[in-house]
Scaffold this motif. Structure first.
Motif, PDB file in Angstrom:
ATOM      1  N   UNK A 161      55.690  28.472   9.544  1.00 15.13           N
ATOM      2  CA  UNK A 161      55.006  28.839   8.309  1.00 15.13           C
ATOM      3  C   UNK A 161      54.920  27.596   7.442  1.00 15.13           C
ATOM      4  N   UNK A 162      53.892  27.508   6.661  1.00 17.94           N
ATOM      5  CA  UNK A 162      53.611  26.287   5.928  1.00 17.94           C
ATOM      6  C   UNK A 162      54.684  26.009   4.876  1.00 17.94           C
ATOM      7  N   UNK A 163      55.182  24.794   4.917  1.00 22.29           N
ATOM      8  CA  UNK A 163      56.091  24.269   3.903  1.00 22.29           C
ATOM      9  C   UNK A 163      55.542  22.909   3.500  1.00 22.29           C
ATOM     10  N   UNK A 164      56.038  22.361   2.429  1.00 21.54           N
ATOM     11  CA  UNK A 164      55.552  21.048   2.011  1.00 21.54           C
ATOM     12  C   UNK A 164      55.802  19.992   3.078  1.00 21.54           C
ATOM     13  N   UNK A 165      57.003  19.931   3.703  1.00 21.24           N
ATOM     14  CA  UNK A 165      57.175  18.933   4.776  1.00 21.24           C
ATOM     15  C   UNK A 165      56.250  19.178   5.975  1.00 21.24           C
ATOM     16  N   UNK A 166      55.987  20.440   6.299  1.00 17.84           N
ATOM     17  CA  UNK A 166      55.135  20.755   7.451  1.00 17.84           C
ATOM     18  C   UNK A 166      53.672  20.428   7.176  1.00 17.84           C
ATOM     19  N   UNK A 176      52.048  17.780  13.793  1.00 13.46           N
ATOM     20  CA  UNK A 176      51.516  19.032  14.354  1.00 13.46           C
ATOM     21  C   UNK A 176      50.399  19.587  13.473  1.00 13.46           C
ATOM     22  N   UNK A 177      50.599  19.593  12.169  1.00 12.93           N
ATOM     23  CA  UNK A 177      49.565  20.085  11.259  1.00 12.93           C
ATOM     24  C   UNK A 177      48.305  19.239  11.361  1.00 12.93           C
ATOM     25  N   UNK A 178      48.470  17.936  11.474  1.00 18.48           N
ATOM     26  CA  UNK A 178      47.322  17.043  11.611  1.00 18.48           C
ATOM     27  C   UNK A 178      46.583  17.287  12.925  1.00 18.48           C
ATOM     28  N   UNK A 179      47.341  17.572  13.993  1.00 16.46           N
ATOM     29  CA  UNK A 179      46.724  17.860  15.293  1.00 16.46           C
ATOM     30  C   UNK A 179      45.919  19.154  15.240  1.00 16.46           C
ATOM     31  N   UNK A 180      46.454  20.169  14.574  1.00 16.85           N
ATOM     32  CA  UNK A 180      45.748  21.451  14.438  1.00 16.85           C
ATOM     33  C   UNK A 180      44.441  21.239  13.677  1.00 16.85           C
ATOM     34  N   UNK A 181      44.506  20.501  12.585  1.00 12.08           N
ATOM     35  CA  UNK A 181      43.309  20.221  11.795  1.00 12.08           C
ATOM     36  C   UNK A 181      42.283  19.431  12.613  1.00 12.08           C
ATOM     37  N   UNK A 182      42.749  18.452  13.372  1.00 16.21           N
ATOM     38  CA  UNK A 182      41.843  17.644  14.198  1.00 16.21           C
ATOM     39  C   UNK A 182      41.167  18.489  15.274  1.00 16.21           C
ATOM     40  N   UNK A 205      45.529  29.208   9.800  1.00 13.21           N
ATOM     41  CA  UNK A 205      44.553  29.116   8.709  1.00 13.21           C
ATOM     42  C   UNK A 205      45.067  28.161   7.633  1.00 13.21           C
ATOM     43  N   UNK A 206      46.371  28.234   7.345  1.00 17.39           N
ATOM     44  CA  UNK A 206      46.953  27.343   6.335  1.00 17.39           C
ATOM     45  C   UNK A 206      46.822  25.873   6.723  1.00 17.39           C
TER      46      UNK A 206
END
Length: 190
Positions: A49-54, A59-65, A92-93
């Motif tokens: 789940x989304x946190x400021x460090x996450x 991983x978050x950058x890979x999902x967005x890419x 979605x986050x």
């Protein structure tokens, strides 16, 4: 054509939404010789789940890419307790990111992903369609529509199978109708 295929159902092989997203992805892939599919199973390999460090993690950058690179996004969105699974919400986050998929302007937010095609397989155990008495508590289809519109995708395509838990006959009829809907997507993909 780059296809991003997302599943979020926790029911594995018994999942109606997984069956429909597989059919959609196959239909799209079969229309072109250059189809490349990226698959992400959000239930088997959930995002935190989304946190400021996450938020800024690799991983978050890979999902967005993955999302930004896709020409077509196929999403399995079963309705759990009136909305999408938390696994899908975590995804979605990662893709609703200011400066990446939308921006704020003096006139309000502006979506930046309007050129992307999104097809969503929504599955529901009961009846929550437009003419249903339960429509007011349907927040899966409506949430996905609103979230995508925020980033500029104003006309997602929905393939809906509902009434799946009413009876075996209702499930069979709903799945047949959904597969028929998938068949209508093929000319749109070419």
């Amino acid at each position: 054509m780059n296809i991003l295929h997302l599943d979020s159902s926790i029911t594995g092989e018994a999942s109606a939404s997984r069956e429909i997203t597989a059919a959609i992805t196959k239909a799209l892939s079969d229309t072109t010789s250059d189809a490349e599919v990226t698959y992400r199973d959000l239930a088997a390999q959930p995002l935190d789940h989304l946190t400021l460090p996450a938020f800024g993690s690799d991983e978050s950058q890979a999902v967005l890419a993955e999302f930004k690179a896709a020409d077509v996004v196929v999403i399995g969105a079963p309705m759990y307790n009136f909305t999408i699974p938390s696994q899908l919400k975590a995804w979605v986050d990662r893709v609703l990111v200011a400066g990446e998929t939308f921006r704020y302007t003096e006139n309000g937010p502006e979506g930046l992903m309007g050129d992307k095609r999104v097809i969503i397989a929504v599955t529901r155990g009961g009846l929550y369609g437009e003419d249903s008495a339960q429509r007011s508590v349907e927040h899966a289809e409506r949430y996905m529509s609103d979230a995508l519109a925020f980033i500029g995708i104003t006309q997602p395509t929905f393939v809906i199978a509902e009434g799946l838990k009413i009876s075996d006959a209702a499930r069979e009829a709903a799945m047949a109708a959904a597969h028929h809907g998938v068949g209508k997507l093929v000319p749109l993909a070419a």
